[in-house]
Scaffold this motif. Structure first.
Motif, short mmCIF file in Angstrom:
data_model
loop_
_atom_site.label_atom_id
_atom_site.label_comp_id
_atom_site.label_asym_id
_atom_site.label_seq_id
_atom_site.Cartn_x
_atom_site.Cartn_y
_atom_site.Cartn_z
N ASP A 53 0.83 -1.21 0.00
CA ASP A 53 0.00 0.00 0.00
C ASP A 53 0.86 1.26 0.00
OD1 ASP A 53 -2.28 -1.46 -0.17
OD2 ASP A 53 -2.93 -1.16 1.90
N ALA A 54 1.84 1.27 -0.88
CA ALA A 54 2.74 2.43 -1.00
C ALA A 54 2.07 3.54 -1.81
CB ALA A 54 4.04 2.02 -1.69
N GLU A 55 2.21 4.78 -1.34
CA GLU A 55 1.67 5.93 -2.04
C GLU A 55 2.61 6.36 -3.17
OE1 GLU A 55 -0.66 8.24 1.56
OE2 GLU A 55 1.49 8.54 1.32
N ILE A 56 2.09 6.39 -4.38
CA ILE A 56 2.87 6.82 -5.54
C ILE A 56 2.16 8.03 -6.15
CG2 ILE A 56 3.94 6.11 -7.70
CD1 ILE A 56 4.80 4.42 -5.30
N PHE A 57 2.87 9.13 -6.31
CA PHE A 57 2.29 10.37 -6.82
C PHE A 57 2.72 10.58 -8.27
CE2 PHE A 57 3.08 10.95 -2.23
CZ PHE A 57 1.76 11.02 -1.79
N ILE A 58 1.74 10.77 -9.14
CA ILE A 58 1.98 10.88 -10.58
C ILE A 58 1.64 12.30 -11.05
CG2 ILE A 58 1.38 10.00 -12.85
CD1 ILE A 58 2.79 7.94 -11.10
N THR A 59 2.59 12.94 -11.75
CA THR A 59 2.35 14.25 -12.35
C THR A 59 2.79 14.19 -13.81
OG1 THR A 59 2.84 15.34 -10.24
CG2 THR A 59 2.79 16.73 -12.21
N LEU A 60 1.88 14.51 -14.72
CA LEU A 60 2.20 14.56 -16.14
C LEU A 60 2.69 15.97 -16.48
CD1 LEU A 60 -0.92 12.70 -17.59
CD2 LEU A 60 1.30 11.73 -16.98
N PRO B 56 2.75 21.19 -15.29
CA PRO B 56 1.84 20.05 -15.08
C PRO B 56 0.65 20.09 -16.03
CG PRO B 56 2.42 21.09 -12.99
CD PRO B 56 2.91 22.00 -14.08
N VAL B 57 0.23 18.92 -16.46
CA VAL B 57 -0.95 18.77 -17.32
C VAL B 57 -2.04 18.09 -16.49
CG1 VAL B 57 -1.88 17.72 -19.41
CG2 VAL B 57 0.47 18.61 -19.39
N SER B 58 -3.22 18.68 -16.47
CA SER B 58 -4.30 18.19 -15.62
C SER B 58 -4.94 16.93 -16.19
CB SER B 58 -5.36 19.28 -15.45
OG SER B 58 -6.42 18.82 -14.64
N ASP B 59 -5.27 16.01 -15.29
CA ASP B 59 -6.08 14.85 -15.61
C ASP B 59 -7.53 15.35 -15.79
OD1 ASP B 59 -7.87 12.65 -15.27
OD2 ASP B 59 -6.32 11.51 -14.24
N ARG B 60 -8.08 15.17 -16.97
CA ARG B 60 -9.40 15.73 -17.28
C ARG B 60 -10.51 15.07 -16.46
NH1 ARG B 60 -12.90 14.97 -21.75
NH2 ARG B 60 -11.37 13.69 -22.84
N ILE B 61 -10.32 13.82 -16.04
CA ILE B 61 -11.33 13.12 -15.26
C ILE B 61 -11.18 13.44 -13.77
CG2 ILE B 61 -12.34 10.88 -14.70
CD1 ILE B 61 -12.63 11.74 -17.63
N GLU B 62 -9.97 13.35 -13.26
CA GLU B 62 -9.71 13.59 -11.84
C GLU B 62 -9.68 15.08 -11.49
OE1 GLU B 62 -9.44 11.35 -9.49
OE2 GLU B 62 -9.42 9.54 -10.74
N TYR C 210 -3.76 4.96 -18.12
CA TYR C 210 -4.02 5.96 -19.15
C TYR C 210 -4.79 7.11 -18.51
CZ TYR C 210 -8.73 3.96 -19.42
OH TYR C 210 -9.99 3.51 -19.13
N VAL C 211 -4.54 8.31 -18.99
CA VAL C 211 -5.13 9.52 -18.42
C VAL C 211 -5.69 10.37 -19.55
CG1 VAL C 211 -4.68 11.63 -17.12
CG2 VAL C 211 -3.50 9.50 -16.50
N ASN D 258 -0.08 18.34 -24.90
CA ASN D 258 0.89 17.30 -25.25
C ASN D 258 1.74 16.98 -24.03
OD1 ASN D 258 2.28 15.47 -26.93
ND2 ASN D 258 3.90 16.97 -27.31
N VAL D 259 1.66 15.75 -23.57
CA VAL D 259 2.45 15.31 -22.42
C VAL D 259 3.76 14.72 -22.93
CG1 VAL D 259 2.53 13.79 -20.42
CG2 VAL D 259 0.36 14.87 -21.09
N THR D 260 4.88 15.20 -22.41
CA THR D 260 6.19 14.72 -22.88
C THR D 260 6.96 13.93 -21.83
OG1 THR D 260 7.26 16.81 -22.26
CG2 THR D 260 6.39 16.64 -24.51
N SER D 261 6.55 14.03 -20.56
CA SER D 261 7.25 13.28 -19.51
C SER D 261 6.31 13.08 -18.33
CB SER D 261 8.52 14.01 -19.05
OG SER D 261 8.20 15.28 -18.49
N VAL D 262 6.69 12.17 -17.44
CA VAL D 262 5.91 11.90 -16.25
C VAL D 262 6.84 11.97 -15.04
CG1 VAL D 262 6.20 9.40 -16.56
CG2 VAL D 262 4.38 10.26 -15.07
N LYS D 263 6.39 12.64 -14.01
CA LYS D 263 7.13 12.74 -12.75
C LYS D 263 6.52 11.75 -11.76
CE LYS D 263 8.46 16.09 -9.16
NZ LYS D 263 8.31 17.51 -8.72
N VAL D 264 7.34 10.86 -11.25
CA VAL D 264 6.88 9.82 -10.33
C VAL D 264 7.55 10.04 -8.98
CG1 VAL D 264 6.65 7.34 -9.91
CG2 VAL D 264 6.66 8.20 -12.26
N GLU D 265 6.75 10.30 -7.95
CA GLU D 265 7.26 10.51 -6.60
C GLU D 265 6.73 9.41 -5.69
OE1 GLU D 265 7.34 15.11 -5.76
OE2 GLU D 265 5.51 14.59 -6.84
N ILE D 266 7.55 9.01 -4.74
CA ILE D 266 7.19 7.92 -3.83
C ILE D 266 6.94 8.49 -2.44
CG2 ILE D 266 7.95 5.77 -2.76
CD1 ILE D 266 9.59 5.27 -5.29
#
Length: 203
Positions: free
Chosen positions: A86-93, A100-106, A129-130, A137-145
């Protein structure tokens, strides 16, 4: 190239196990006693923790032409004797300018995912998928733990899940087929997630 995993190692990549039992659930399924005192924190007791090995993102559209970004990340539990669950993983496009690019659903630019578990020294995958606004246009993803729950591997029983017979074919879509051998005495649903790699080997 492409590889798939169900809490085991196949080739160079891995998969997350979304509905695989946590260590406490595993103990109940196997008849053993659930550990009494898990520890929560960014680092495992005794050293080590979760780290991002690599990540990647691609742009695509769904059948209606709506814009989507698909991301994947390969994570590793560097602890030698602790299970992370149950590790928290934070995703930013991010776009090309690093914004940052917003998730249109969330309706958020930073989404929290849960990594079900990773055994000591294990590599596991995470992906999704988001939907994003058309024209972004999303070019990278930032993944934080963030924080994880930690338990000694010796204090819980996690049955192995292994894959075999992996095949991948493409036409308009990618078709992935494989068999999961389940070591649990109960059915385990939705146990694998594929990470796709391009011709250069990038996620």
């Amino acid at each position: 190239t492409l590889a798939v995993l169900a809490c085991a190692t196949v080739g160079l990549t891995a998969a997350s196990c979304d509905d695989t039992p946590t260590p406490s659930e595993s103990a109940q399924a196997t008849g053993s006693q659930a550990p009494a005192s898990p520890v929560k924190g960014a680092q495992a007791p005794g050293g080590g923790g979760l780290k991002v090995v690599e990540s990647g993102v691609s742009m695509t559209t769904d059948g209606r032409g709506d814009t989507m970004a698909t991301y994947g990340a390969l994570l590793e539990n560097t602890s030698r004797d602790q299970v992370a669950y149950d590790a928290e993983i934070f995703i930013t496009l991010l776009d090309a300018s690093g914004q940052p690019v917003s998730d249109r659903i969330e309706k958020s630019t930073r989404v929290t995912k849960l990594l079900r578990f990773a055994t000591p020294q294990q590599r596991v995958g995470l992906g999704q998928y988001v939907y994003v606004d058309r024209g972004r246009n999303v070019t990278s993803v930032k993944v934080e733990i963030g924080d994880s729950w930690w338990l000694p591997a010796s204090a819980t029983r996690i049955a192995p899940l292994t894959t075999s017979g992996l095949t991948a074919t493409t036409d308009d879509t990618v078709h992935i087929r494989f068999t999961v051998d389940n070591g649990y005495p109960i059915a385990v649903k939705r146990v694998a997630m594929a990470l796709l790699r391009n011709g250069a080997g990038a996620i």
